[in-house]
Design a protein around this motif. Structure first.
Motif, PDB file in Angstrom:
ATOM      1  N   ARG A  41       0.906  -1.170  -0.028  1.00  0.00           N
ATOM      2  CA  ARG A  41      -0.109  -0.129   0.026  1.00  0.00           C
ATOM      3  C   ARG A  41       0.903   1.278   0.091  1.00  0.00           C
ATOM      4  NH1 ARG A  41      -4.143  -2.252   4.468  1.00  0.00           N
ATOM      5  NH2 ARG A  41      -5.695  -3.644   3.153  1.00  0.00           N
ATOM      6  N   TYR A  42       2.142   1.337   0.751  1.00  0.00           N
ATOM      7  CA  TYR A  42       2.982   2.356   0.811  1.00  0.00           C
ATOM      8  C   TYR A  42       3.324   2.599  -0.632  1.00  0.00           C
ATOM      9  CZ  TYR A  42       6.683   5.376   1.982  1.00  0.00           C
ATOM     10  OH  TYR A  42       7.608   6.376   1.951  1.00  0.00           O
ATOM     11  N   LEU A  43       3.921   1.725  -1.129  1.00  0.00           N
ATOM     12  CA  LEU A  43       4.565   1.642  -2.588  1.00  0.00           C
ATOM     13  C   LEU A  43       3.518   2.215  -3.676  1.00  0.00           C
ATOM     14  CD1 LEU A  43       6.353  -1.656  -2.754  1.00  0.00           C
ATOM     15  CD2 LEU A  43       7.393   0.810  -2.677  1.00  0.00           C
ATOM     16  N   CYS A  44       2.047   1.777  -3.354  1.00  0.00           N
ATOM     17  CA  CYS A  44       1.310   2.408  -4.295  1.00  0.00           C
ATOM     18  C   CYS A  44       0.991   3.699  -4.252  1.00  0.00           C
ATOM     19  CB  CYS A  44      -0.177   1.609  -4.146  1.00  0.00           C
ATOM     20  SG  CYS A  44      -0.160  -0.163  -4.830  1.00  0.00           S
ATOM     21  N   SER A  45       1.007   4.338  -2.814  1.00  0.00           N
ATOM     22  CA  SER A  45       0.957   5.572  -2.453  1.00  0.00           C
ATOM     23  C   SER A  45       2.022   6.392  -3.122  1.00  0.00           C
ATOM     24  CB  SER A  45       0.576   5.760  -0.991  1.00  0.00           C
ATOM     25  OG  SER A  45       1.999   5.504  -0.349  1.00  0.00           O
ATOM     26  N   ARG A  46       3.089   5.774  -3.471  1.00  0.00           N
ATOM     27  CA  ARG A  46       4.127   6.630  -4.076  1.00  0.00           C
ATOM     28  C   ARG A  46       4.214   6.397  -5.563  1.00  0.00           C
ATOM     29  NH1 ARG A  46       8.413   7.916  -0.782  1.00  0.00           N
ATOM     30  NH2 ARG A  46       8.903   8.753  -2.593  1.00  0.00           N
ATOM     31  N   GLY A  47       3.316   5.693  -5.977  1.00  0.00           N
ATOM     32  CA  GLY A  47       3.410   5.663  -7.509  1.00  0.00           C
ATOM     33  C   GLY A  47       3.976   4.361  -7.923  1.00  0.00           C
ATOM     34  N   VAL A  48       4.557   3.391  -7.003  1.00  0.00           N
ATOM     35  CA  VAL A  48       5.107   2.380  -7.341  1.00  0.00           C
ATOM     36  C   VAL A  48       4.433   1.055  -7.430  1.00  0.00           C
ATOM     37  CG1 VAL A  48       7.266   1.085  -7.047  1.00  0.00           C
ATOM     38  CG2 VAL A  48       7.515   3.308  -6.544  1.00  0.00           C
ATOM     39  N   VAL A  49       4.049   0.675  -8.493  1.00  0.00           N
ATOM     40  CA  VAL A  49       3.211  -0.837  -8.479  1.00  0.00           C
ATOM     41  C   VAL A  49       3.766  -2.097  -8.555  1.00  0.00           C
ATOM     42  CG1 VAL A  49       1.053  -1.460  -9.508  1.00  0.00           C
ATOM     43  CG2 VAL A  49       1.325   0.986  -9.541  1.00  0.00           C
TER      44      VAL A  49
END
Length: 347
Positions: free
Chosen positions: A302-310
């Protein structure tokens, strides 16, 4: 079983749709067979329904004869055709390793075919006896992805040969990631196993995922069955042209695959050094399966998604508890991933 016994009776008896271009060989002076618009635009003619130019050029890259090659709209078409050609809905079943690529199960559901899962061992190795024990008289196909998705490991060729020799149905070896592995390919054993299908793709090492072009290698008898069932012009002209460009430099294809392997190995080492990473599993593919400490994979995802890293959260997949699947990116993408993971750990 013979191939006729393995094939759905209605498919074996099917009189396929044919066009004049299936029958005509050579260069025509006038194409007046398909009710096309005669205004020349470069796109006014239907494409070669059997993609012979692409197959001839592909043959030089993969060392498989053109008549033993089928081209589909992504590997998904090749997967679906295995069900449509061989599996009677509501009667037959298939067996697959677990975990593995999800489309095998999705296509089974679409085609109303029982899908039997056989778990890999805890170290992601394959139990041949358990796999074969799950089959019965109505098992038409065994699915083996090697290198496997999401576990990233390839299975020994000798083990795959043993399974193909012991199973009386269709053994499918999906080699989408084989260019990144040192284990080799089953393509050289096609003549030894006439009921084996090997799948490849333009989407991975050949860097052409947007084309949606999948490949199946098999005996001419199986290729002919696939050609019976596919739509008449399944691969459009633009895709065929682009495929010829991709295949024109086979040395470049190999160089790119080798470069990705080098980047993969470096990325694995950097990920293993992070405090939040418990383990990076060995990989024969262009991705890494990464186990996160403290059962925190979903939080990291979820943190990676929040930073735009999928990335892919594989935590709910069998044997992949608390794991993320990370594709090997370019230098910028990999650096961003590592920076985000370091920041998450600091927080």
């Amino acid at each position: 079983m013979t191939l006729k016994e393995l094939t759905r009776p209605n498919i074996w008896a099917l009189e396929p749709y044919t066009c004049a271009r299936d029958e005509f060989k050579g260069d025509a002076s006038a194409w007046l067979d398909a009710n096309e618009n005669s205004v020349i635009t470069g796109l006014n003619r239907y494409p070669d329904p059997l993609q012979w130019e692409v197959k001839k050029q592909l043959s030089a890259v993969v060392s498989v004869a053109p008549e033993n090659i089928f081209l589909g709209v992504g590997s998904d078409e090749c997967i679906d055709l295995c069900y449509r050609v061989f599996c009677r809905p509501g009667i037959d079943n298939v067996v697959a390793i677990d975990p593995t690529y999800g489309m095998y199960g999705v296509c089974a559901g679409i085609n109303d075919v029982e899908y039997r899962r056989v778990a890999l061992n805890n170290d992601f190795s394959l139990d041949s006896d358990a796999l074969l024990a799950a089959t019965d008289a109505n098992t038409k196909v065994i699915w083996i992805c090697s290198p496997n998705n999401p576990t990233a490991n390839a299975f020994p060729l000798q083990q795959l040969r043993e399974i193909a020799s012991r199973f009386g149905g269709i053994t499918v070896i999906d080699e989408a990631y084989a260019d990144f592995s040192t284990h080799g390919t089953m393509a050289g054993f096609l003549s030894e196993f006439p009921r084996m299908i090997i799948m490849r793709t333009f989407s991975k090492a050949w860097a052409a995922a947007a084309m949606r072009l999948g490949i199946a290698f098999a005996s001419t008898d199986i290729i002919n069955l696939f050609n019976k069932v596919k739509y008449p012009y399944n691969i459009n002209l633009l895709t065929q042209r682009q495929a010829l460009q991709v295949l024109a430099d086979k040395d470049h294809i190999r160089q790119v695959a080798a470069q990705i392997v080098k980047i993969r190995n470096n990325l694995a080492s950097e990920l293993e050094s992070l405090p939040l990473v418990e383990k990076v599993y060995p990989s024969d593919a262009n991705f890494l399966l990464v186990k996160i400490k403290n059962a925190d994979a979903t939080g990291v995802y979820r943190y990676l998604c929040s930073r735009g890293v999928v990335v892919r959260n594989r935590s709910r997949v069998k044997l992949c508890d608390n794991c993320l699947r990370v594709t090997v990116g370019n230098e910028t993408e990999n650096k961003l991933l590592l920076n985000c993971l370091n920041e998450y750990n600091a927080d």
